[in-house]
Design a protein around this motif. Sequence first.
Motif, mmCIF file in Angstrom:
data_model
loop_
_atom_site.group_PDB
_atom_site.id
_atom_site.type_symbol
_atom_site.label_atom_id
_atom_site.label_comp_id
_atom_site.label_asym_id
_atom_site.label_seq_id
_atom_site.Cartn_x
_atom_site.Cartn_y
_atom_site.Cartn_z
ATOM 1 N N UNK A 109 41.652 11.055 -31.663
ATOM 2 C CA UNK A 109 40.583 10.097 -32.015
ATOM 3 C C UNK A 109 40.990 9.446 -33.330
ATOM 4 N N UNK A 110 41.105 8.142 -33.343
ATOM 5 C CA UNK A 110 41.601 7.488 -34.554
ATOM 6 C C UNK A 110 41.226 6.010 -34.575
ATOM 7 N N UNK B 127 31.110 12.226 -32.546
ATOM 8 C CA UNK B 127 32.409 12.792 -32.162
ATOM 9 C C UNK B 127 32.634 14.158 -32.809
ATOM 10 N N UNK B 128 32.441 14.247 -34.124
ATOM 11 C CA UNK B 128 32.785 15.488 -34.842
ATOM 12 C C UNK B 128 31.861 16.635 -34.431
ATOM 13 N N UNK C 48 43.063 16.085 -32.412
ATOM 14 C CA UNK C 48 44.357 15.750 -33.009
ATOM 15 C C UNK C 48 44.084 14.549 -33.914
ATOM 16 N N UNK C 49 44.114 14.784 -35.224
ATOM 17 C CA UNK C 49 43.715 13.753 -36.194
ATOM 18 C C UNK C 49 44.818 12.703 -36.340
ATOM 19 N N UNK D 278 54.064 17.605 -24.593
ATOM 20 C CA UNK D 278 53.824 18.976 -24.112
ATOM 21 C C UNK D 278 52.816 19.007 -22.955
ATOM 22 N N UNK D 279 52.285 17.832 -22.600
ATOM 23 C CA UNK D 279 51.286 17.787 -21.523
ATOM 24 C C UNK D 279 49.935 18.331 -21.954
ATOM 25 N N UNK D 280 49.689 18.352 -23.260
ATOM 26 C CA UNK D 280 48.453 18.960 -23.774
ATOM 27 C C UNK D 280 47.400 17.945 -24.202
ATOM 28 N N UNK D 281 47.737 16.664 -24.187
ATOM 29 C CA UNK D 281 46.788 15.658 -24.677
ATOM 30 C C UNK D 281 45.921 15.165 -23.518
ATOM 31 N N UNK D 282 44.607 15.300 -23.665
ATOM 32 C CA UNK D 282 43.697 14.919 -22.586
ATOM 33 C C UNK D 282 43.141 13.513 -22.746
ATOM 34 N N UNK D 283 42.855 13.114 -23.999
ATOM 35 C CA UNK D 283 42.202 11.821 -24.215
ATOM 36 C C UNK D 283 42.720 11.152 -25.486
#
Length: 185
Positions: A7-8, A42-43, A117-118, A130-135
């Motif tokens: 999210x950024x 979000x937080x 993930x900032x 790594x295939x770990x990021x969903x959004x």
Amino acid sequence: MTRTVYYTATTLDGFLADPDDSLAWLMRQDLDEEGPQNYGAFIAGIGALVMGSTTYEWVLDHLGATGEAWSYAQPTWVMTTRELAVPEGADVRFARGDVRDLQAELAAAAGDLDVWVVGGGDLAGQYADAGLLDEVIVSIAPVVLGAGRPLLPRRLDLRLEETSRNGAFVTARYSIDGVLLEDRT
Ligand SMILES: NC(=O)c1ccc[n+]([C@@H]2O[C@H](COP(=O)([O-])OP(=O)(O)OC[C@H]3O[C@@H](n4cnc5c(N)ncnc54)[C@H](OP(=O)(O)O)[C@@H]3O)[C@@H](O)[C@H]2O)c1
């Protein structure tokens, strides 16, 4: 189930910060703090954070300027090969190497909530690799910088799930297809 979410805010030309790590272009934008994709909502859904050391050092410098002690109630992992200071009372932990080695610990800390993930962009890329990021959730500022710290320096297919406007920003939420473009060509 815990999701891992990048999210950024970004410029229209895909930069997180200018070449000197300045966010001045971001801080001057009009933003509705109660509006779509707002930080407060979000937080509230985040149970653990992970960030790169440049981002961490930016946060530390920024805290110095505002007099705050630390911004996050959640445990925060900083990826670094260096020894870095921790503000008093902050739950900051350090890790290095393959992000997959940290995932079980991050997910356990997040519980029923998500992992944020900032940034920066390469760290988000390590999660995608790594295939770990969903959004990926971005707020796009009406600014082009021409150069700076990249948003997500990878080749990836994303699926657009949602768009909205918040003040000066276009906001967009994407899910990850999970397949690197290189695998398809
Ligand atoms: N627009 C926004 O909302 C937003 C959001 C986030 C960040 N930012 C800004 O964007 C910029 C991001 O900078 P950046 O992309 O250069 O970097 P970054 O991800 O914040 O930091 C990169 C550094 O983290 C360490 N690192 C990363 N992965 C690692 C791993 N797997 N193992 C060990 N160490 C690792 C390395 O440094 P060392 O090993 O030397 O410590 C690396 O040089 C910053 O200026 C930040 O403030 C803006």
